[in-house]
Design an enzyme around this catalytic site. Structure first.
Site, PDB file in Angstrom:
ATOM      1  N   CYS A   2       2.789  12.029   6.598  1.00  0.00           N
ATOM      2  CA  CYS A   2       4.083  12.391   7.164  1.00  0.00           C
ATOM      3  C   CYS A   2       4.430  11.432   8.304  1.00  0.00           C
ATOM      4  O   CYS A   2       3.604  11.105   9.143  1.00  0.00           O
ATOM      5  CB  CYS A   2       4.153  13.814   7.696  1.00  0.00           C
ATOM      6  SG  CYS A   2       4.002  15.079   6.459  1.00  0.00           S
ATOM      7  N   ARG A  27       1.655   5.314   5.941  1.00  0.00           N
ATOM      8  CA  ARG A  27       0.946   6.519   6.344  1.00  0.00           C
ATOM      9  C   ARG A  27       0.679   7.435   5.146  1.00  0.00           C
ATOM     10  O   ARG A  27      -0.153   8.333   5.224  1.00  0.00           O
ATOM     11  CB  ARG A  27       1.763   7.280   7.392  1.00  0.00           C
ATOM     12  CG  ARG A  27       1.946   6.517   8.676  1.00  0.00           C
ATOM     13  CD  ARG A  27       2.969   7.177   9.563  1.00  0.00           C
ATOM     14  NE  ARG A  27       2.540   8.474  10.034  1.00  0.00           N
ATOM     15  CZ  ARG A  27       1.801   8.679  11.112  1.00  0.00           C
ATOM     16  NH1 ARG A  27       1.413   7.666  11.840  1.00  0.00           N
ATOM     17  NH2 ARG A  27       1.451   9.886  11.483  1.00  0.00           N
ATOM     18  N   TRP A  75       4.244  14.106   3.196  1.00  0.00           N
ATOM     19  CA  TRP A  75       3.027  14.111   2.377  1.00  0.00           C
ATOM     20  C   TRP A  75       2.739  15.578   2.133  1.00  0.00           C
ATOM     21  O   TRP A  75       2.361  16.305   3.055  1.00  0.00           O
ATOM     22  CB  TRP A  75       1.893  13.432   3.142  1.00  0.00           C
ATOM     23  CG  TRP A  75       0.673  13.182   2.327  1.00  0.00           C
ATOM     24  CD1 TRP A  75       0.433  12.130   1.482  1.00  0.00           C
ATOM     25  CD2 TRP A  75      -0.518  13.984   2.284  1.00  0.00           C
ATOM     26  NE1 TRP A  75      -0.819  12.236   0.924  1.00  0.00           N
ATOM     27  CE2 TRP A  75      -1.419  13.361   1.394  1.00  0.00           C
ATOM     28  CE3 TRP A  75      -0.898  15.159   2.905  1.00  0.00           C
ATOM     29  CZ2 TRP A  75      -2.684  13.875   1.123  1.00  0.00           C
ATOM     30  CZ3 TRP A  75      -2.162  15.681   2.625  1.00  0.00           C
ATOM     31  CH2 TRP A  75      -3.032  15.036   1.747  1.00  0.00           C
ATOM     32  N   ASN A 101       6.083  16.756  11.440  1.00  0.00           N
ATOM     33  CA  ASN A 101       4.801  16.250  10.953  1.00  0.00           C
ATOM     34  C   ASN A 101       3.732  17.166  11.524  1.00  0.00           C
ATOM     35  O   ASN A 101       3.731  17.442  12.715  1.00  0.00           O
ATOM     36  CB  ASN A 101       4.606  14.802  11.452  1.00  0.00           C
ATOM     37  CG  ASN A 101       3.199  14.284  11.215  1.00  0.00           C
ATOM     38  OD1 ASN A 101       2.487  14.799  10.357  1.00  0.00           O
ATOM     39  ND2 ASN A 101       2.810  13.268  11.962  1.00  0.00           N
ATOM     40  N   GLY A 102       2.824  17.647  10.658  1.00  0.00           N
ATOM     41  CA  GLY A 102       1.769  18.550  11.136  1.00  0.00           C
ATOM     42  C   GLY A 102       1.726  19.788  10.270  1.00  0.00           C
ATOM     43  O   GLY A 102       2.285  19.813   9.168  1.00  0.00           O
ATOM     44  N   GLU A 481     -19.510   2.021   1.824  1.00  0.00           N
ATOM     45  CA  GLU A 481     -18.133   1.567   2.046  1.00  0.00           C
ATOM     46  C   GLU A 481     -17.597   0.805   0.821  1.00  0.00           C
ATOM     47  O   GLU A 481     -16.423   0.929   0.471  1.00  0.00           O
ATOM     48  CB  GLU A 481     -18.077   0.709   3.321  1.00  0.00           C
ATOM     49  CG  GLU A 481     -16.761  -0.011   3.581  1.00  0.00           C
ATOM     50  CD  GLU A 481     -15.545   0.896   3.785  1.00  0.00           C
ATOM     51  OE1 GLU A 481     -15.697   2.127   3.803  1.00  0.00           O
ATOM     52  OE2 GLU A 481     -14.428   0.349   3.889  1.00  0.00           O
ATOM     53  N   LYS A 485     -14.169   1.799  -1.104  1.00  0.00           N
ATOM     54  CA  LYS A 485     -13.054   0.848  -1.289  1.00  0.00           C
ATOM     55  C   LYS A 485     -12.658   0.818  -2.750  1.00  0.00           C
ATOM     56  O   LYS A 485     -11.486   0.856  -3.087  1.00  0.00           O
ATOM     57  CB  LYS A 485     -13.515  -0.551  -0.904  1.00  0.00           C
ATOM     58  CG  LYS A 485     -13.243  -1.235   0.376  1.00  0.00           C
ATOM     59  CD  LYS A 485     -12.063  -1.133   1.197  1.00  0.00           C
ATOM     60  CE  LYS A 485     -11.555   0.173   1.632  1.00  0.00           C
ATOM     61  NZ  LYS A 485     -11.906   0.849   2.776  1.00  0.00           N
ATOM     62  N   GLU A 488     -10.958   4.200  -3.967  1.00  0.00           N
ATOM     63  CA  GLU A 488      -9.659   4.586  -3.405  1.00  0.00           C
ATOM     64  C   GLU A 488      -8.511   3.714  -3.901  1.00  0.00           C
ATOM     65  O   GLU A 488      -7.399   4.195  -4.030  1.00  0.00           O
ATOM     66  CB  GLU A 488      -9.677   4.712  -1.872  1.00  0.00           C
ATOM     67  CG  GLU A 488     -10.010   3.494  -1.087  1.00  0.00           C
ATOM     68  CD  GLU A 488     -10.136   3.764   0.430  1.00  0.00           C
ATOM     69  OE1 GLU A 488      -9.723   4.814   0.920  1.00  0.00           O
ATOM     70  OE2 GLU A 488     -10.655   2.864   1.118  1.00  0.00           O
ATOM     71  N   HIS A 504     -34.529   9.479  -8.957  1.00  0.00           N
ATOM     72  CA  HIS A 504     -34.560  10.937  -8.784  1.00  0.00           C
ATOM     73  C   HIS A 504     -33.340  11.599  -9.416  1.00  0.00           C
ATOM     74  O   HIS A 504     -33.014  12.730  -9.075  1.00  0.00           O
ATOM     75  CB  HIS A 504     -34.657  11.278  -7.295  1.00  0.00           C
ATOM     76  CG  HIS A 504     -35.901  10.745  -6.671  1.00  0.00           C
ATOM     77  ND1 HIS A 504     -37.148  11.248  -6.968  1.00  0.00           N
ATOM     78  CD2 HIS A 504     -36.112   9.720  -5.807  1.00  0.00           C
ATOM     79  CE1 HIS A 504     -38.061  10.562  -6.295  1.00  0.00           C
ATOM     80  NE2 HIS A 504     -37.451   9.613  -5.593  1.00  0.00           N
ATOM     81  N   LYS A 603      -2.746   7.064   5.197  1.00  0.00           N
ATOM     82  CA  LYS A 603      -3.400   6.181   6.162  1.00  0.00           C
ATOM     83  C   LYS A 603      -3.907   6.967   7.363  1.00  0.00           C
ATOM     84  O   LYS A 603      -4.980   6.729   7.880  1.00  0.00           O
ATOM     85  CB  LYS A 603      -2.382   5.130   6.618  1.00  0.00           C
ATOM     86  CG  LYS A 603      -2.913   4.130   7.628  1.00  0.00           C
ATOM     87  CD  LYS A 603      -3.722   3.094   6.934  1.00  0.00           C
ATOM     88  CE  LYS A 603      -4.349   2.082   7.854  1.00  0.00           C
ATOM     89  NZ  LYS A 603      -5.555   1.501   7.234  1.00  0.00           N
TER      90      LYS A 603
HETATM   91  C1  G6P Z   1      -7.951   7.945   5.792  1.00  0.00           C
HETATM   92  C2  G6P Z   1      -7.759   6.477   5.490  1.00  0.00           C
HETATM   93  C3  G6P Z   1      -9.094   5.750   5.578  1.00  0.00           C
HETATM   94  C4  G6P Z   1      -9.730   5.991   6.934  1.00  0.00           C
HETATM   95  C5  G6P Z   1      -9.851   7.479   7.263  1.00  0.00           C
HETATM   96  C6  G6P Z   1     -10.194   7.701   8.720  1.00  0.00           C
HETATM   97  O1  G6P Z   1      -8.681   8.546   4.771  1.00  0.00           O
HETATM   98  O2  G6P Z   1      -7.194   6.311   4.216  1.00  0.00           O
HETATM   99  O3  G6P Z   1      -8.898   4.357   5.377  1.00  0.00           O
HETATM  100  O4  G6P Z   1     -10.991   5.403   6.956  1.00  0.00           O
HETATM  101  O5  G6P Z   1      -8.612   8.147   7.039  1.00  0.00           O
HETATM  102  O6  G6P Z   1      -9.112   7.270   9.495  1.00  0.00           O
HETATM  103  P1  G6P Z   1      -9.207   6.726  10.969  1.00  0.00           P
HETATM  104  O7  G6P Z   1      -7.804   6.381  11.331  1.00  0.00           O
HETATM  105  O8  G6P Z   1      -9.738   7.873  11.798  1.00  0.00           O
HETATM  106  O9  G6P Z   1     -10.123   5.557  10.986  1.00  0.00           O
END
Ligand code: G6P
Length: 608
Positions: A2, A27, A75, A101-102, A481, A485, A488, A504, A603
């Site tokens: 949002c 976002r 969102w 937003n919220g 990580e 990546k 996502e 295991h 985001k």
């Molecule tokens: C969302 C984003 C990720 C990010 C995570 C934590 O899921 O898509 O890329 O790592 O939030 O966000 P932050 O802003 O706290 O790093």
């Protein structure tokens, strides 16, 4: 997650609102809308899907004339992403329009109360209770009414409100959701973050929780819940709009991958002075550090995985136990924390709801908080006792890249800083390792330059139904990580496993042609990872290894190899991750995915 934007001035509002919303697209959202006020009439236009749909519907804003307005990207949380559920929402009498937003946590109770009083609800959103509260409490004074209505709300909100009785005015309010005010000449703005406004003004006021702002074209009056004016500082933004544009790259993600050498350099360089580490204006006393018996690192998503990588550097150099905890788990875990615990929080946006809640929980139990954050003035930055900015610049692609690598780099510095303060490292070793940290930007650049063939590897692997990432120790942290990546942005099922755990359970999933991406940079444990490669190969897997240049044994074992420059093992994550970011990028591209705005992701995750 949002985004809201507001404008009042002498120009047509709609094009400015639409432009601001486009800047907030990153976002994450699934519908959008604007409301523009001309004289005493408010015109609302909303559309599900992309902002392009809203632009089409409003003829790029021409169909909604007026110089005061508010806009929103939604969102979906409460109710599907339909036109009706999209914001702005209007009161039954047409006087008030709201963007939010919220999450309003007590909306069910409020909704029942308002329905009983005869208010009609058009949407399924939690937000709609706000406009009806405004209508119910209206006493002819907008400011007083917004304060009164807000006092009934529980949860989080950044609000924008317009009212037909007070043309030319927007009211903004903030409680646990990001909101900033942009100060111009003869025009003023509000938005969820600076990117929406930086092409219009660089003068920014950061609102705090519990603060409201009454905004007209010539004035911004910030006040608290009792209506008293608060004097606020105007901050000057120094970065340029180009930093938030694609600059010739096809996607923001690719641009941000390429920016990593510079971003990590900008993060490290100002903190190294005369051969020592200076962590901004922070003075963490030796006495306090000596009293620490545990460090907890907490965060969400990639930031959490950056913490998993940093754990190795801190434990190995400082010899303090480090526990990594997902913020969404930590907040409800009744954690064992006292004044001898140091909490390190990582966040690119500085607004992640779970991370904020975990911080508050730990602070209440006596921990001191260190925050490693990218967005200046964000909630997390302000909540912490010690804040270190990553200076990565604006990150627009939803999937973080430079946010992650700069976080890892700061953790490397923090590890060295604490180790030195505690006398756990001798001077020669400190100097050697500090040189190694300073070599990271060059090593990241080399990792980018050494791998021109990743797009061809992507052509080979993009059809896989699943991808497994394996590694041990520091390599395992990178595998976590790397898999995130991949999943996502490419939507391929990707999982990471500690290589030693394969037998295991997971090895049952290995069959002919199953791709396994093996991280093989940690020399101390290489032989062990190599046996795991042999095991999966014996079951038909195709192995893509990531390793350092002189590792001939891996070359003969693996089907494909990606090289990275050799770096100090405990600092290697920031370099080793780079080809995995590229692989995810090119695989997603092969699969025709919306790389910068992956489906269902946001985001900045400002709700729980
Ligand atoms: C969302 C984003 C990720 C990010 C995570 C934590 O899921 O898509 O890329 O790592 O939030 O966000 P932050 O802003 O706290 O790093």
């Amino acid at each position: 997650m949002c985004g809201i934007v507001g404008y009042t001035g002498m120009q047509e509002a709609a094009p400015i609102l639409l432009d601001g919303l486009k800047k907030l697209e990153y976002r994450g959202y699934d519908s959008a809308g604007i409301a523009v006020m001309k004289d005493e009439v408010i015109c609302v236009s909303k559309a599900s899907g992309r902002i392009a749909n809203l632009c089409e519907k409003t003829e790029d804003g021409k169909a909604v004339p007026g110089c005061t307005g508010i806009g929103h990207t939604r969102w979906a949380t409460h109710g599907a992403p339909t036109d009706t559920n999209a914001h702005p929402h209007m009161s039954n009498d047409g006087k008030f329009v709201v963007v939010h937003n919220g999450i309003i946590e007590n909306y069910v109770t409020l909704r029942e109360e308002l329905i009983a009083k005869g208010y009609r609800f058009d949407s399924q959103t939690d937000t709609e209770v706000i406009v009806h509260l405004l209508e119910m409490y209206y006493d002819g004074n907008l400011k007083r009414t917004v304060i009164k209505a807000s006092s009934r709300l529980q949860g989080s909100y950044a609000l924008g409100v317009v009212c037909t009785d007070e043309p030319g005015k927007v009211i903004a309010a903030r409680e646990y959701s990001p909101l900033i005010i942009g100060v111009g000449i003869g025009e003023n703005y509000f938005a969820s973050d600076v990117t929406a406004l930086v092409s219009y003004t660089r003068n920014i006021i950061y609102l705090e929780d519990g603060e409201f702002a009454e905004i007209t074209k010539d004035d911004v009056n910030v006040f608290d819940g009792t209506g008293h004016t608060i004097n606020k500082k105007i901050n000057r933004i120094t970065w340029d709009i180009q930093a938030a544009e694609k600059g010739g790259y096809e996607h923001f993600m690719l641009k941000e991958i390429m920016e990593q050498p510079g971003a990590v350099k900008a993060t490290i360089t100002p903190r190294i002075k005369d051969g020592d580490i200076v962590l901004d204006d922070m003075d963490i006393s030796e006495e306090y550090l000596k009293g620490i018996n545990k460090i907890i690192i907490t965060a969400c998503g990639s930031a959490y995985y950056a913490g998993c990588a940093g754990k190795y550097a801190i434990e190995s150099l400082c010899r303090i136990p480090v526990q990594t905890e997902l913020a969404s788990e930590l907040r409800y875990s009744n954690p064992i924390i006292d004044e001898h615990t140091m909490l390190i929080v990582l966040s690119q946006s500085g607004e992640t709801a779970d991370t904020i809640a975990a911080m508050k929980e730990c602070k209440a139990r006596g921990a001191k908080l260190m925050a490693i954050v990218n967005v200046v003035g964000s909630t997390i930055a302000k909540l912490a006792d010690y804040t270190i900015y990553t200076w990565a610049g604006p990150e627009i692609a939803v999937a973080t890249t430079k946010g992650y690598t700069t976080q890892v780099a700061v953790l490397d510095l923090v590890a060295l800083y604490i180790a030195k303060k505690l006398g756990r490292i001798d001077e020669a070793e400190f100097n050697r390792l500090l040189d190694e940290v300073q070599r990271l930007p060059k090593a990241i650049q080399d990792a980018l330059d050494m791998n021109p063939n990743i797009s061809s590897l992507a052509k080979k692997y993009h059809k896989a139904k699943a991808l497994f990432f394996i590694g041990r120790n520091t390599d395992y942290a990178v595998a976590l990580e790397g898999a995130l990546k991949m999943k996502e942005i490419s939507y391929i099922h990707a999982e990471s496993y500690a290589a030693g755990e394969l037998k295991h359970g997971t090895i049952a999933l290995i069959e002919d042609h199953q791709p396994v991406i093996s991280l093989c940079c940690n020399k101390s444990i290489l032989e062990k990872t190599m046996s795991n490669i042999v095991e999966v190969k014996a079951r038909g897997a195709e192995v893509l290894a990531v390793t350092v240049k002189d590792n001939q044994k891996i070359v003969s074992l693996a089907d494909d190899v990606i090289y990275v420059p050799e770096t100090e093992t405990i600092f290697s994550a920031a370099v080793e991750i780079v080809p995995l970011q590229m692989l995810a990028y090119y695989v997603a591209k092969e699969n025709g995915c919306d790389i910068d705005k992956p489906k269902n992701l946001a985001k900045s995750v400002t709700v729980e």
